[in-house]
Scaffold this active site. Sequence first.
Site, mmCIF file in Angstrom:
data_model
loop_
_atom_site.group_PDB
_atom_site.id
_atom_site.type_symbol
_atom_site.label_atom_id
_atom_site.label_comp_id
_atom_site.label_asym_id
_atom_site.label_seq_id
_atom_site.Cartn_x
_atom_site.Cartn_y
_atom_site.Cartn_z
ATOM 1 N N LYS A 161 -35.002 -20.820 -18.564
ATOM 2 C CA LYS A 161 -34.860 -20.836 -17.111
ATOM 3 C C LYS A 161 -36.233 -20.569 -16.506
ATOM 4 O O LYS A 161 -36.896 -19.585 -16.860
ATOM 5 C CB LYS A 161 -33.872 -19.752 -16.659
ATOM 6 C CG LYS A 161 -33.938 -19.393 -15.171
ATOM 7 C CD LYS A 161 -33.177 -18.113 -14.860
ATOM 8 C CE LYS A 161 -33.537 -17.573 -13.490
ATOM 9 N NZ LYS A 161 -32.848 -16.320 -13.146
ATOM 10 N N TRP A 219 -26.984 -21.361 -11.749
ATOM 11 C CA TRP A 219 -26.231 -20.766 -10.638
ATOM 12 C C TRP A 219 -26.974 -19.602 -9.974
ATOM 13 O O TRP A 219 -26.350 -18.678 -9.462
ATOM 14 C CB TRP A 219 -24.837 -20.325 -11.107
ATOM 15 C CG TRP A 219 -24.041 -21.417 -11.735
ATOM 16 C CD1 TRP A 219 -23.442 -22.474 -11.115
ATOM 17 C CD2 TRP A 219 -23.744 -21.576 -13.135
ATOM 18 N NE1 TRP A 219 -22.797 -23.277 -12.025
ATOM 19 C CE2 TRP A 219 -22.974 -22.756 -13.274
ATOM 20 C CE3 TRP A 219 -24.069 -20.841 -14.272
ATOM 21 C CZ2 TRP A 219 -22.506 -23.217 -14.509
ATOM 22 C CZ3 TRP A 219 -23.617 -21.299 -15.493
ATOM 23 C CH2 TRP A 219 -22.843 -22.468 -15.604
ATOM 24 N N HIS A 220 -28.288 -19.665 -9.953
ATOM 25 C CA HIS A 220 -29.091 -18.595 -9.355
ATOM 26 C C HIS A 220 -29.821 -19.072 -8.103
ATOM 27 O O HIS A 220 -30.928 -18.623 -7.809
ATOM 28 C CB HIS A 220 -30.103 -18.047 -10.369
ATOM 29 C CG HIS A 220 -29.464 -17.408 -11.570
ATOM 30 N ND1 HIS A 220 -30.168 -17.054 -12.697
ATOM 31 C CD2 HIS A 220 -28.169 -17.059 -11.816
ATOM 32 C CE1 HIS A 220 -29.337 -16.514 -13.594
ATOM 33 N NE2 HIS A 220 -28.120 -16.512 -13.069
ATOM 34 N N TYR A 221 -29.219 -19.968 -7.369
ATOM 35 C CA TYR A 221 -29.858 -20.492 -6.164
ATOM 36 C C TYR A 221 -29.926 -19.407 -5.088
ATOM 37 O O TYR A 221 -29.110 -18.481 -5.054
ATOM 38 C CB TYR A 221 -29.112 -21.730 -5.649
ATOM 39 C CG TYR A 221 -27.631 -21.566 -5.451
ATOM 40 C CD1 TYR A 221 -27.116 -21.130 -4.247
ATOM 41 C CD2 TYR A 221 -26.730 -21.848 -6.486
ATOM 42 C CE1 TYR A 221 -25.755 -20.966 -4.058
ATOM 43 C CE2 TYR A 221 -25.368 -21.689 -6.317
ATOM 44 C CZ TYR A 221 -24.885 -21.251 -5.098
ATOM 45 O OH TYR A 221 -23.530 -21.080 -4.925
#
Length: 576
Positions: free
Chosen positions: A411, A511-513
């Site tokens: 990531k 899913w870390h927006y």
Amino acid sequence: MGFGWWKLFGAALVGILFFHGFCGAETAPNFSFMHNATTAPDISYYDYIIVGGGTTGCPLAATLSQNYSVLLLERGGTPYGNPNITNVSAFGRALSDLSPTSPSQRFISEDGVINARARVLGGGSCVNAGFYSRAATDYAREAGWDTRLVNESYQWVERLVAFQPPIQAWQSAVRAGLVQAGVVPYNGFTYDHIYGTKVGGTIFDLEGHRHTAADLLQYANPTGLTVLLHATVHKILFRTKGKSRPLAHGVVFRDASGTKHRAYLKSGPTNEIIVSSGALGSPQLLMLSGVGPAEHLRAHNITVVVDQPLVGQGMSDNPMNAIFVPSPIPVEVSLIQVVGITHFGSYIEAASGENFAGSSATRDFGMFSPKIGQLSTVPPKQRTPEALAKAVEYMNSLEAPAFRGGFILEKVMGPISRGHLELRTRNPNDNPSVTFNYFKDPQDLERCIRGLETIEKIIESKPFSKFRYDYLSLAALLNITANSPINLLPKHANVSRSLDQFCKDTVMTIWHYHGGCQVGRVVDYQYKVLGVDALRVIDGSTFIYSPGTNPQATVMMLGRYMGKRILDERLASDGN
């Protein structure tokens, strides 16, 4: 190797089943303050109105309720009693549920990457993979937070929702491989964000039950809190007449039957409305209420309260790329447990499946399954419903050994690339349009490449040797990951795929927006919305960068932290 080998292993990217069967749903706490919004009065009054019962909203409401009357409005339902949320055995099923009542609402960015936003009390902590890790101390310092209160707030959260995961063979091999690859030192089990390799926490307990931000409502004063479920806020109300600045004083929300309700702040100079609706929901609600770029609001026939051109700007999503590694031996079932925190700006993590038995219908719910939209076998713009359906169909046709192995992922931290969010409609239930611009900045692409190179070192390390086929090069693994099941044979069988192209073609979300209401741009460092009074935004939409390797610990901490800060401010004000 032959056609059969590619068919057996090459498609495994599209569906590792992490667990099968159920452990039994967690029972609901006795929350006497939690009600369906259909029971709400037409008009009500509170000291604080919090919009969004998610990862920040729940700890914030629990804290403020100790001294004041608080209304917490959540557009979704309860997580309790839903085995698809509360049991680790069912991870991914909530994400794959596309019904209007699902706890997860799918959206697709303009980049073509399929994503999800929570629609349930407890927010993203109800549907994520559970990894729990704090932000770096430098992150807290740069945010201007009080480090003592930050630590106390993390501990307050951790007493109810954080646990040490059991580490088995696959995760142990990844851990040792990271150290051998130079991601050092090894820091053991810790919630802290420090360079090197570590075992992080999890919100799944040893029995496999998920503990979420909703559990933090156990700290609430039940006489000071009202939680309304299935309550969708359509607009924040402002007073402008006779005011030097617009004053937020109420909200309009609708219940599940469509009935309109109004909630107002009680009279008082320090009562406030706090928006905690997430990186999509918070800028969306500000715009729907007239706070945002004036030209864009007028295009949607929205009366402009404050021309704030930076609402919806600075949107970021940390790009994730994963490599599937087929294993010659069975591996344990695991979600994210080990992480390598590098100095070059990439985080290395892993998840694994196992050689399982069971019907093909159970093969839909892994962390990298097309059932939840994680399809890296075609470039983002080609991830159509037809492509997803084809991938799911093919996945279900495979035999169990095709799912034996795991993924090692990287990531990109940051990222530097930024995008923006705009309204599509005036309906708060509709997803806004969001663009993340993955890898637009070349530094993000470089960090992805270096992350993949580190993964190669892990795969080739001695500690990982029993979980790999010796004759599979990184180029072969990239082809496996990127080309099945749309084509059974590699597209580039005789050509080495470049790492930069692999990054672009296989990018997925983790899913870390975040962004859209950033500190110093839309809100000040006390999270008060610039240009108006009695309105704050407190959630991940305020972040410039996503904290730690996973933001949920810090988002929960922030709810507690700001709740305490607000209480202290009021105490000082009352004392004067």
